[in-house]
Write an enzyme that holds these catalytic residues in place. Sequence first.
Site, PDB file in Angstrom:
ATOM      1  CD  GLU A   1      44.255  45.991  41.547  1.00  0.00           C
ATOM      2  OE1 GLU A   1      45.434  46.176  41.150  1.00  0.00           O
ATOM      3  OE2 GLU A   1      43.687  44.896  41.499  1.00  0.00           O
TER       4      GLU A   1
ATOM      5  CB  CYS B   1      47.567  51.554  36.880  1.00  0.00           C
ATOM      6  SG  CYS B   1      46.212  50.562  36.255  1.00  0.00           S
TER       7      CYS B   1
END
Length: 518
Positions: free
Chosen positions: A274, A308
């Site tokens: 990720e 993010c």
Amino acid sequence: MTTTSTATALPTDDTVAALLDEGLRACGVDAAVLAPDSTSGQTLTARSPITGQVLATIAADSPQTAAAKIGQAAAAFATWRDVPAPVRGRLVSRWGQLLAEHKEELAKIVTVEAGKTPSEAAGEVQEMIDICEFALGQSRQLWGKTMPSERPGHRLMETWHPLGVVGVISAFNFPVAVYSWNTALALVAGDAVVWKPSENAVLAALGAQSLLARAAAEVGAPEGLVPVLVGGRDIGDAMVRDDRVALVSATGSVRMGREVGPVVAERFGRVLLELGGNNAAIVTPSADIDLALRGVVFAAAGTAGQRCTTLRRLIVHESIAEEFVERIVAAYATLSIGSPTDDGVLVGPLINSGAFEAMQSALGQAEAEGGTVLTGGGRVFAEERPDAHYVEPALVRMPAQTSVMESETFAPILYVVTYSDLDEAIALHNGVPQGLSSAIFTSDLAEAETFLSRSDCGIANVNIGTSGAEIGGAFGGEKETGGGRESGSDAWKAYMRQATNTINYSGELPLAQGVEFH
């Protein structure tokens, strides 16, 4: 250039320390870890971005102690894998209960160490509770398929089995939630979990793991099932290179992913990455402008741009761009900046000086590439707290999508460009190396469906911002974001190995594809 409003003062060191102490005590963190380890001599210093003060000197792992903990996890896995999955579910159920009981206290540690507002910190702990509930249900649904065999008297099926030791590397911005996404599913899958948290958020990690260790002891899970590795990159590297770690789930920068991926691949391990998320939203002429404004401002400025899924690129139709940009500037002027411990504060601090320097560098590059900073970008409280880094969220009008917009800066910078038709907007949207989260604001069904079919991101939203994912859906992105999937849907499969089984009950031995062997 205009500036945003700010809060009036920052808390004292004693106030921050008291909040931390309350949280650590309630979560049962052993005071022994908050002192140098006289055996290994390894330590790590924890600081609060709220004030810049040192919070604790923490006993850290050496490569040797890290290897020993991984060995303990591997031994625990040999026992845990044979526990029936619904019974394994009792562990995450109990963990979820303890998290609910100590939600406020764990959230205080997150606030102090990561600089999140109490609302955001509590929301992060709620994500942990939610994934525990999800994983409990998943413990009775680790199902495979039965397929028709071409041979008479045969059954063909797939089964799923525990994978092994799962190594988790997490980032500071979600210091506990991402760990839980991985750990809750990995535990019901039958795996052991070794966690290397960010060195910028170790105390929150110790609080979360302390509650998990308590749950493990209460349900009789094997000792050593869920250890934490405290340290810097060398400790993370030791875990990544260890053959006993079957899967490395790593959250962080693209640079980190480029380092982790090849190392794990060389030893034929698995990775779940990720990585960076350079997210964009398109605002069309048919959009509900009030709705779009709220969605854009929260996604761009929330958590001081340190998600993010933060909105970093705004692509607005040329017919509404001037009005919409003016409204964003006005909205930014209402944002309160200051200590997340204060009521009403919306924008807290950056994590450290490196984040501030990266932001200033990006703003300088944007101006060199023809951009204009419309508001924000300045530092707040610099004289009062030189070791804390508060900034005004920046809005930058760009003439086109330039190179500065193709890389992620982990700070509250929102670049604005315009478009003339939807094809152009989607091309701009997809024209970056990352592919995590995306959004379109529109009241046109055709625009919405076109965007959903052509966004190259793992997350695509309509009439909602890029941040704020729920645990029920799989979380992750494409391209340089890494391709991993965590949390909901069928993300549990990443933590298990698949086997295809053929059962012959015919009493004969026919071969597939009509092959004969006499």
